[in-house]
Design a protein around this motif. Structure first.
Motif, PDB file in Angstrom:
ATOM      1  N   VAL A   1       0.869  -1.182   0.000  1.00  0.00           N
ATOM      2  CA  VAL A   1       0.000   0.000   0.000  1.00  0.00           C
ATOM      3  C   VAL A   1       0.904   1.230   0.000  1.00  0.00           C
ATOM      4  CG1 VAL A   1      -1.791   1.273   1.209  1.00  0.00           C
ATOM      5  CG2 VAL A   1      -1.790  -1.225   1.262  1.00  0.00           C
ATOM      6  N   GLN A   2       0.689   2.107  -0.944  1.00  0.00           N
ATOM      7  CA  GLN A   2       1.489   3.319  -1.023  1.00  0.00           C
ATOM      8  C   GLN A   2       0.623   4.501  -1.429  1.00  0.00           C
ATOM      9  OE1 GLN A   2       4.248   3.511  -4.377  1.00  0.00           O
ATOM     10  NE2 GLN A   2       3.315   1.651  -5.216  1.00  0.00           N
ATOM     11  N   LYS A   3       1.172   5.669  -1.251  1.00  0.00           N
ATOM     12  CA  LYS A   3       0.466   6.893  -1.626  1.00  0.00           C
ATOM     13  C   LYS A   3       0.262   6.929  -3.134  1.00  0.00           C
ATOM     14  CE  LYS A   3       1.119  11.900  -1.591  1.00  0.00           C
ATOM     15  NZ  LYS A   3       2.048  12.993  -1.214  1.00  0.00           N
ATOM     16  N   LEU A   4      -0.937   7.305  -3.573  1.00  0.00           N
ATOM     17  CA  LEU A   4      -1.199   7.433  -5.006  1.00  0.00           C
ATOM     18  C   LEU A   4      -0.318   8.549  -5.579  1.00  0.00           C
ATOM     19  CD1 LEU A   4      -3.030   6.641  -7.466  1.00  0.00           C
ATOM     20  CD2 LEU A   4      -4.490   8.569  -6.796  1.00  0.00           C
ATOM     21  N   PRO A   5       0.441   8.268  -6.673  1.00  0.00           N
ATOM     22  CA  PRO A   5       1.255   9.342  -7.281  1.00  0.00           C
ATOM     23  C   PRO A   5       0.438  10.600  -7.516  1.00  0.00           C
ATOM     24  CG  PRO A   5       1.790   7.239  -8.280  1.00  0.00           C
ATOM     25  CD  PRO A   5       0.613   6.977  -7.364  1.00  0.00           C
ATOM     26  N   SER A   6       1.008  11.725  -7.139  1.00  0.00           N
ATOM     27  CA  SER A   6       0.241  12.967  -7.046  1.00  0.00           C
ATOM     28  C   SER A   6      -0.277  13.479  -8.383  1.00  0.00           C
ATOM     29  CB  SER A   6       1.106  14.047  -6.390  1.00  0.00           C
ATOM     30  OG  SER A   6       2.292  14.230  -7.128  1.00  0.00           O
ATOM     31  N   ASN A   7       0.262  12.992  -9.503  1.00  0.00           N
ATOM     32  CA  ASN A   7      -0.149  13.548 -10.793  1.00  0.00           C
ATOM     33  C   ASN A   7      -1.073  12.623 -11.577  1.00  0.00           C
ATOM     34  OD1 ASN A   7       1.733  11.589 -11.297  1.00  0.00           O
ATOM     35  ND2 ASN A   7       2.748  12.685 -12.945  1.00  0.00           N
TER      36      ASN A   7
END
Length: 855
Positions: free
Chosen positions: A101-107
């Motif tokens: 689980v990781q942060k969704l890429p910001s772009n």
């Protein structure tokens, strides 16, 4: 299939504790599923729309859900790698490991936030029920014609709010837009009708609320260019900071007065930013006009006040009422300064006393050591003398005994011979025997004389043959060993073309120059089809400029070698970007540089060209020269510790930057600071591992599939100016500023984690002072170029290329140390380092708990 991985996007859901208080379970509420179309573009569909996922639209986290709650905020969009459960049902059919689980890429997704109206003062605020779920957002509102409009993209941050169930959010425009394909920076945004982007808008239900998102497709920039309108969102403070300074450089200018403002207005076209930013220059001029008007009004009011009786009376009363307090404060400060000076002098005297006492103690210890050394030498000399006399006497005794024994043997022989010939008949028989022996010896002598004559003839013939061979070999040897009359090698590296060099002093401020350099490098690389991200370009440029040794690591074919050559072309280095293919059998410096032949009295350069390249940079001035990039291609085919050992000292600030050649007339070569080394290494079993000494002096940039579709021979218009070597180094050099508190805390936590001495955590690693200085310098410069990204992005890159390459250890305890490090990296939102460390842990657990860096 049972182990199929599905990429979904969602947020944190319900959680509960297991039997162990540290073991938490929980659910992830899934909103979208991510697919890839035939063009390689990412597509997002609401869950269960394109393909059924599960009825509950949730995924079960199998362990350590507590870590996810500590790492991510409620409602934050996450990218999730889920797998089918071993016991699926329609309500809950997919499971997730917390490490996936990781942060969704910001772009990739931008949430669309509805606001009632857009203010006109460049200050966008809104009160929302929940915080936005993505880093970048678009604002939606109804214009005067009741048509829905979008404006953005924006970053956001919290503002204090007295109401518990509401959040105040301030929206600011990023200095660089995340919209793919749009080169929009410097605090500009786009306004575009909502209906023109309808096919890129997707909706999903999150925590029982409907949210809209803009999918950042590769082709979305076409709609922005066709239907959008660029708007200026820079606030007044930034306009004054960025553009008023340009106006104030106009000549002539003597202070902020009405006359000088008229001069600025007349000379506004002289400012270096006027061509593309004239509206902002006029805004800056208007703000300066307001400031001047307020200054004049304030000055007039102040003069009027002092001219009045009431004003003079107030000034006199104030001075009289605060006189005692002023002198009390003055006396206190004076006494404190005196006490501080006395304390400093006492401290200096104490330190000097300690130093003298230490010197006296050291001298006493030296004297004791000398006396002990003298006593030891006397004892040793006496023992050696006695041993020598004893050996001489024993040898003399043995020689005398040998002589006595020989005399006794000779006497016994005479006695035996005398006993055999006691009568005349015996003597006559002996005489006859001796005559017979004499005749035989005479015959033998005649044969020996003949043999002697034959040998003399043979020797004479062989001597003549050897003389002829000697004359031939001597001529050949003389030709081989005669010193060359002129020991010069043709220089294959002529002076570089230094025409059209652009000094940094001709550009804008240092920060603007750095930004322009990165923009030009990014654009030039894209022309070679190397579409690297902004942060990747910043990392490459800053690392190459600051590091003496930079290593590109990755699988064969990942584009390491070609990228170095493209950078050389982009910087217009010509033959000052030189490539040396490393061979398998290299064992010493002579393989890469060359050696001096004492027999021929000449220097034999290695066929690498390094001798000629180093000779070509001797005595050059960095103000009038270009940088040098030397590429060691596949540098770990042989061990760099052997063939490259003479160059490793260059990484130290204390180094005299001299390489010794062994040539009697040119004993050393100077390596200038702008002579940078780049090495490429592969991730396979055919190469040598890099030693800790090499890794401590190098920055390792890990390649993970860069686009390699480029043709180096293609002629293009370069956007990157040709800068002098000194200006290039100064542009990206650090000034020694202190790190921000949060960055310093994160770095200390990482250092403590890998260096703590504990038998339960296996091998530990110490970060050297050299590497700490490299990290500080890198973060200081890189952070100034990545201010629009996450606060920890520069530290993330620094950890990935300076700290993680040190990883090498064995055992379950060492694995625990690495997992602790992973938790720290994730807590500070460092995805680059986290992903590398995840792979190291995963590979190590599959290889009997043997952990090492990926190359």
């Amino acid at each position: 299939m049972d182990n199929e991985v599905r990429l979904v996007v969602g947020v944190l859901g319900d959680s509960w504790a297991g039997n162990d208080e540290e073991d938490w379970y929980g659910l992830l509420e899934v909103a979208f599923e991510k697919f890839e179309n035939d063009l390689g573009e990412s597509e997002f569909f609401p869950i269960n729309v394109k393909r059924h996922y599960c009825d509950s639209k949730k995924a079960f986290v199998t362990r350590n859900f507590k870590s996810l709650k500590e790492q991510f905020s409620y409602g934050q969009m996450l990218l999730i790698e889920s797998e089918k459960s071993n016991n699926p049902n329609r309500e809950q059919g997919n499971v997730v490991d917390y490490l996936r689980v990781q942060k969704l890429p910001s772009n990739q997704l931008l949430e669309v936030i509805n606001i009632p109206i857009i203010p006109d003062d460049y200050n966008y605020k809104a009160t929302l029920n929940n915080a936005p779920s993505t880093d970048y957002v678009m604002l939606a509102y109804m214009d005067n014609n009741s048509e829905a409009q979008l404006i953005g993209p924006f970053l956001w941050k919290f503002e204090e709010n007295e109401f518990e169930h509401q959040v105040n959010v301030v929206f600011t425009s990023p200095s660089r837009t995340p919209i793919t394909g749009i080169n929009l920076s410097d605090y500009y945004s786009y306004q575009i009708p909502l209906h023109s982007l309808s096919k890129y808008i997707v909706e999903a239900n999150i925590h029982s609320n409907t949210h809209s998102f803009l999918v950042n497709s590769k082709s979305i920039h076409n709609e922005f260019s066709k239907h959008g309108k660029r708007i200026d969102v820079m606030d007044d403070s930034k306009v004054l900071k960025e553009y008023a300074s340009e106006l104030l450089k106009a000549k002539p200018f003597n202070g902020l007065t009405a006359k000088s403002l008229e001069i600025l207005k007349a000379n506004i076209n002289m400012a270096s930013k006027s061509k593309k930013n004239k509206p902002r220059l006029f805004r800056a001029l208007q703000l300066l006009q307001k400031a001047n008007d307020w200054q004049q009004d304030r000055k007039t009011l102040f003069v009027d006040l002092l001219s009045s009786v009431e004003g003079q009376s107030q000034v006199e009363n104030y001075i009289a009422s605060h006189e005692e307090e002023y002198f009390r404060t003055f006396r206190k400060e004076t006494f404190e300064n005196i006490e501080r000076n006395i304390s400093d002098e006492l401290t200096k005297l104490t330190l000097k006393e300690k130093s003298l006492r230490s010197t006296i103690r050291d001298l006493g210890l030296d004297a004791d050591a000398k006396r002990k050394e003298q006593a030891d030498m006397e004892t040793e000399y006496r023992a050696k003398a006695e041993d020598k006399v004893r050996k001489e006497l024993e040898q003399e005794k043995a020689e005398l005994q040998q002589k006595v024994s020989e005399i006794k043997s000779e006497l016994e022989g005479y006695q035996a011979e005398h006993s055999l010939h006691k009568t005349i008949s015996d003597l006559e028989a002996k005489n006859t025997q001796l005559k017979s022996e004499h005749a035989g010896l005479t015959s033998l002598n005649i044969g020996l004389e003949q043999t002697k004559e034959d040998l003399e003839n043979s020797i004479a013939a062989a001597s003549k043959q050897l003389t002829d061979e000697y004359i031939r070999v001597h001529s050949l040897f003389k030709a081989m060993t005669t010193p060359s009359s002129k020991n010069e090698t043709y220089n294959v590296f002529p002076d570089a073309n230094i025409k059209n060099i652009v000094p940094i002093s001709m550009l804008d401020t240092p920060h603007a120059a750095r930004r322009d350099y990165i923009d030009a490098m990014e654009s030039t690389l894209s022309k070679y089809n190397r579409n690297l991200s902004r942060e990747q370009v910043v990392n490459l440029v800053v690392t190459l400029a600051q590091s003496q040794f930079t290593i590109f690591a990755g699988l064969p074919g990942s584009g390491k070698t070609s990228l170095v050559k493209i950078i050389g072309k982009a910087m217009q280095l010509g033959n000052r970007q030189h490539t040396i293919p490393v061979a398998k059998a290299w064992t010493s410096t002579k393989d890469i540089l060359g050696y001096y032949n004492g027999l021929s009295g000449s220097y034999h350069p290695a066929p690498t060209g390094l001798w000629g390249l180093l000779n070509s940079v001797q005595g050059e001035q960095p103000e009038n020269s270009l940088p040098v990039l030397l590429l060691l291609d596949e540098m770990n085919l042989s061990s760099p510790e052997h063939y490259f050992s003479s160059f490793l000292d260059l990484a130290d600030n204390e180094s005299d930057r001299v390489i010794y050649t062994g040539h009697p007339e040119q004993q050393h070569l100077h390596v200038p600071e702008h002579f940078k080394f780049i090495g490429t290494i592969n991730q396979d079993e055919t190469v040598q591992s890099l030693s800790p000494r090499m890794l401590d002096r190098a920055a390792v940039i890990l390649f993970d599939g860069f686009n390699t579709d480029s043709k180096l021979s293609k002629e293009i218009d370069l956007l990157l100016p040709k800068h002098p070597a000194k200006d290039w180094l100064d542009l990206f050099s650090a000034k020694g500023a202190n790190l921000p508190g949060n960055i310093n805390s994160a770095l200390k936590a990482i250092s403590d984690c890998i260096s703590i001495n504990s038998s339960e955590l296996g091998q530990r690693h110490i970060i050297s002072h050299r590497k700490i200085k490299q990290i500080h310098a890198y973060i200081e410069v890189a952070s100034s170029l990545l201010i629009d990204f996450d606060d920890f992005i520069s530290l993330d890159y620094a950890i990935a290329q300076y700290i993680l390459p040190m990883i090498s250890g064995y055992g379950d305890g060492y694995g625990t140390r690495l997992k602790n490090l992973l938790d720290i990296l994730q807590s500070y939102s460092m995805p680059i380092s986290s992903n590398i460390l995840k792979d190291i842990i995963c590979n190590g657990e599959q290889n009997l708990y043997s952990y090492r860096y990926l190359v």
